[in-house]
Scaffold this active site. Structure first.
Site, PDB file in Angstrom:
ATOM      1  N   ARG A  30     123.811  -1.492 149.985  1.00  0.00           N
ATOM      2  CA  ARG A  30     124.049  -0.129 150.462  1.00  0.00           C
ATOM      3  C   ARG A  30     124.812  -0.128 151.791  1.00  0.00           C
ATOM      4  O   ARG A  30     125.495   0.850 152.115  1.00  0.00           O
ATOM      5  CB  ARG A  30     122.728   0.626 150.576  1.00  0.00           C
ATOM      6  N   ASP A  79     123.919 -13.195 146.430  1.00  0.00           N
ATOM      7  CA  ASP A  79     122.976 -12.601 147.364  1.00  0.00           C
ATOM      8  C   ASP A  79     121.773 -13.520 147.542  1.00  0.00           C
ATOM      9  O   ASP A  79     120.896 -13.580 146.685  1.00  0.00           O
ATOM     10  CB  ASP A  79     122.528 -11.231 146.857  1.00  0.00           C
ATOM     11  N   LYS A 135     115.448 -14.579 149.570  1.00  0.00           N
ATOM     12  CA  LYS A 135     114.798 -14.428 148.267  1.00  0.00           C
ATOM     13  C   LYS A 135     114.110 -15.733 147.872  1.00  0.00           C
ATOM     14  O   LYS A 135     114.590 -16.820 148.220  1.00  0.00           O
ATOM     15  CB  LYS A 135     115.833 -14.100 147.185  1.00  0.00           C
ATOM     16  N   ASP A 186     117.981  -8.093 152.768  1.00  0.00           N
ATOM     17  CA  ASP A 186     118.223  -8.168 151.332  1.00  0.00           C
ATOM     18  C   ASP A 186     118.614  -6.812 150.752  1.00  0.00           C
ATOM     19  O   ASP A 186     118.925  -6.717 149.572  1.00  0.00           O
ATOM     20  CB  ASP A 186     116.971  -8.702 150.627  1.00  0.00           C
ATOM     21  N   GLU A 244     121.344  -5.236 151.369  1.00  0.00           N
ATOM     22  CA  GLU A 244     122.678  -5.287 151.966  1.00  0.00           C
ATOM     23  C   GLU A 244     123.718  -4.503 151.199  1.00  0.00           C
ATOM     24  O   GLU A 244     124.746  -4.100 151.755  1.00  0.00           O
ATOM     25  CB  GLU A 244     123.123  -6.747 152.106  1.00  0.00           C
ATOM     26  N   ASP A 304     125.366  -9.914 141.296  1.00  0.00           N
ATOM     27  CA  ASP A 304     125.248  -8.862 142.292  1.00  0.00           C
ATOM     28  C   ASP A 304     126.598  -8.248 142.648  1.00  0.00           C
ATOM     29  O   ASP A 304     126.654  -7.327 143.468  1.00  0.00           O
ATOM     30  CB  ASP A 304     124.538  -9.376 143.552  1.00  0.00           C
ATOM     31  N   LYS A 352     130.152  -2.245 144.303  1.00  0.00           N
ATOM     32  CA  LYS A 352     129.501  -3.249 145.147  1.00  0.00           C
ATOM     33  C   LYS A 352     129.922  -4.649 144.709  1.00  0.00           C
ATOM     34  O   LYS A 352     129.703  -5.060 143.580  1.00  0.00           O
ATOM     35  CB  LYS A 352     127.978  -3.096 145.039  1.00  0.00           C
TER      36      LYS A 352
END
Length: 467
Positions: free
Chosen positions: A321, A240, A247, A317, A319, A258, A235
Site C-alpha cells: 500500500r 516480499d 515473514k 510487511d 509495504e 507479490d 503493485k
C-alpha cells in the site's frame, strides 16, 4: 531481458477436416443417444457416461476414432465450476476438433476461452522437455476470435510474469518485460530510477525498495491518442521478505507472486492494446523488492508520501500500500482519469472470499455495475466490498496522518482499500485486492500464477467509459 513468453495456441483452420466433440447435458443424453445413426449407446452405458461436467469419452469408429463426447453437466454443476469443457484439452488426442451441440453463445464463448487457457504450459525452466502436442479447436461461427485470443494472450503474459521466480523477475526484469510490451504495441514507456529522483518525488516507493541491491523504480506506459483516459496501477513487489518484520519461511514461499497486481494490469493492457480500444491508456507499476539490510525501513518510521500525507510504518510487511500510494497520487494528478489499481494486497481478502474471488472496491455506481456485469461476461468472478467510511479512524494512528497496518485484526482488506483511497484524490477509482495464484489445478487454471479481474474490467470498459 524479458522472459520468453509462452506462445498462444492457434485455432484450427476453418477449412481443415476435423472431428466432432459432442457437448451433451444429462437431460439431453437419452435423446442424443437415440438419434439416427448413433451407435455408441452400448459403449457409453458400459463406461457409465452420464454427461457430468467435463466427463469425456472417445468414440470408436470403423476406421479408428470417430469423435468424442463430453458432458456439459447440470445447471448447478456449471454454476459451481467454470470452464468444465476445458478438461478436453488434456484428454483429447492431438488433431483438429470442432464443437457439436446446442450451445448458447455464452456457453460457446466459455468453452473456447477455456480451451485457450487450458493450453497454457509454463516450460521455461525445462528446456529439455518436448512440448506435448495439443488438440486444436475450430472457432465456432459467430464468436469474436480476436477478442478471445486477446484475453488469452493477456492471461498468458500475466501467468508467465507471476510464475517466473524472483531471481529472474526483479525490478529490472519487470521493467524489461514492461518495455517489451510497450514496444510490441507502439506504446511509450519510461522508468524513473535512482535514489535522488525517487527519494524526492516518490519517497514511499524509495523507502520500500532501498534495502535491495536491485533498485526500486516507477514504470510508466502510455498508449492511445484519443478517447477517455484509463490509468491502471499495479503493485510490483517482485519479492516480499516482509522487511524487518520478517515473514516466516512458509510465508515467503509464494512471494514471487507479490508482483501479481503489476502482472495483471500488464495483461489487461495487452488486451486493450491488442484490441485497439478507443481510449487513452496509462499503466503505472511501482517495482521494488522488499528486502532486509541496513538501509531497510524500520517499524515506527514515519514516511512522508508524494501527496504530503505522513504514514507511520507499523508493519514493514504492509509495504504494498505504500508503493501504491505514491503511484496513485501520481496518477490522480492527471485530470479526468479513471483509475483502477490491482494488488496482491491482503491476506484478509483471502480469508473473506477465498482464492477464486477477487474483491473490488469503488464508490462509483456506474463502475460497480459495469464491473459486476463484466465479471459475468468474462467468466472472471469478482465480489464488491465496501469503502466503509466508519472504519476511517482505524487507519489514523494519531502520531501521523495514516497507519499502514492498523492493530486489531479486523476488516484488513477494507482498511487497506481505505488507505489507498486517500491517495486516489477526487478521481473515479476502483481497487482490486487479488490473490494472483491458483492453489491447485482447475479446469483452464493450472496451479500457479493467475490473473484476476482483468477480463471483468475489459468487458466493463464500454459501460464504464462510454466507449
Amino acid at each position: 531481458m524479458p522472459p520468453p513468453f509462452t506462445p498462444l495456441p492457434a485455432f484450427a483452420p476453418a477449412g481443415n477436416a476435423s472431428l466432432a466433440l459432442h457437448v451433451v447435458s444429462p437431460d439431453d443424453l437419452p435423446d442424443w443417444l437415440s438419434g439416427p445413426g448413433l451407435t455408441w449407446k452400448g459403449w457409453l452405458d458400459a463406461t457409465q457416461f452420464r454427461a457430468a461436467l467435463g466427463d469425456l469419452r472417445l468414440l470408436p469408429g470403423a476406421d479408428g476414432l470417430a469423435g468424442a463426447v463430453i458432458g456439459s453437466g447440470t445447471k448447478t454443476a456449471r454454476a459451481q465450476g467454470r470452464f468444465g469443457l476445458a478438461k478436453a484439452v488434456a484428454t483429447l488426442p492431438p488433431g483438429d476438433w470442432h464443437l457439436s451441440g446446442s450451445l448458447t453463445e455464452a456457453a460457446a464463448k466459455e468453452a473456447v476461452l477455456g480451451w485457450l487457457l487450458a493450453s497454457y504450459r509454463f516450460d521455461r525452466y525445462r528446456p529439455g522437455k518436448t512440448p506435448a502436442a495439443l488438440p486444436r479447436l475450430k472457432l465456432p461461427d459467430g464468436l469474436d476470435g480476436d477478442s478471445l485470443l486477446a484475453m488469452a494472450a493477456g492471461e498468458y503474459l500475466t501467468r508467465d510474469l507471476i510464475n517466473t521466480p524472483a531471481n529472474d523477475m526483479g525490478p529490472d526484469d519487470l521493467q524489461a518485460a514492461f518495455f517489451a510490451l510497450a514496444q510490441e504495441y507502439g506504446a511509450a514507456a519510461t522508468a524513473i530510477v535512482g535514489d535522488d529522483l525517487l527519494a524526492q518525488n516518490f519517497p514511499m516507493i524509495h523507502a520500500v525498495g532501498r534495502a535491495s541491491p536491485r533498485a526500486p523504480r516507477l514504470l510508466d506506459m502510455r498508449w492511445g491518442n484519443a478517447g477517455p483516459q484509463l490509468t491502471l496501477v499495479g503493485k510490483g513487489v517482485c519479492f516480499d521478505t516482509g522487511g524487518l518484520d520478517l515473514k516466516p519461511s512458509a510465508g515467503m514461499l509464494l512471494m514471487k507472486k507479490d508482483m501479481g497486481g503489476a502482472a495483471t494490469v500488464m495483461g489487461l493492457a495487452l488486451m486493450i492494446m491488442r484490441l485497439g480500444l478507443p481510449l487513452r491508456l496509462r499503466v503505472l507499476v511501482p517495482a521494488v523488492e522488499n528486502s532486509v539490510s541496513g538501509a531497510a525501513m524500520r517499524p515506527r518510521d514515519i514516511l512522508t508520501s508524494r501527496r504530503g500525507l505522513t504514514v507511520e510504518v507499523n508493519n514493514t510487511d504492509a509495504e504494498g500500500r505504500l508503493i501504491l500510494a505514491d503511484a496513485l497520487t501520481f496518477a490522480s494528478e492527471e485530470d479526468g482519469a479513471t483509475i483502477i489499481s490491482m494488488a496482491t494486497l491482503t491476506g484478509a481478502a483471502r480469508v473473506a472470499v477465498g482464492p477464486d474471488l477477487a474483491p473490488y472496491f469503488t464508490d462509483d455506481p456506474v463502475m460497480a455495475t459495469a464491473i459486476a456485469a463484466g465479471a459475468a461476461a468474462g467468466f472472471d468472478p469478482v465480489w464488491r466490498l465496501p469503502f466503509w467510511d466508519a472504519y476511517e479512524p482505524m487507519i489514523e494512528p494519531g502520531i501521523a496522518d495514516l497507519d499502514n497496518a492498523p492493530s486489531g485484526g479486523f476488516a484488513g482488506a477494507i482498511t487497506a482499500a481505505l488507505f489507498l483511497r486517500r491517495f486516489a484524490g477526487n478521481t473515479r477509482y476502483a481497487h482490486f485486492d487479488i490473490y494472483g495464484h491458483t492453489p491447485a489445478d482447475l479446469p483452464a487454471r493450472p496451479k500457479g500464477g493467475a490473473g484476476q479481474g482483468a477480463r471483468a474490467v475489459l468487458h466493463a470498459l464500454p459501460d464504464m467509459l462510454g466507449l
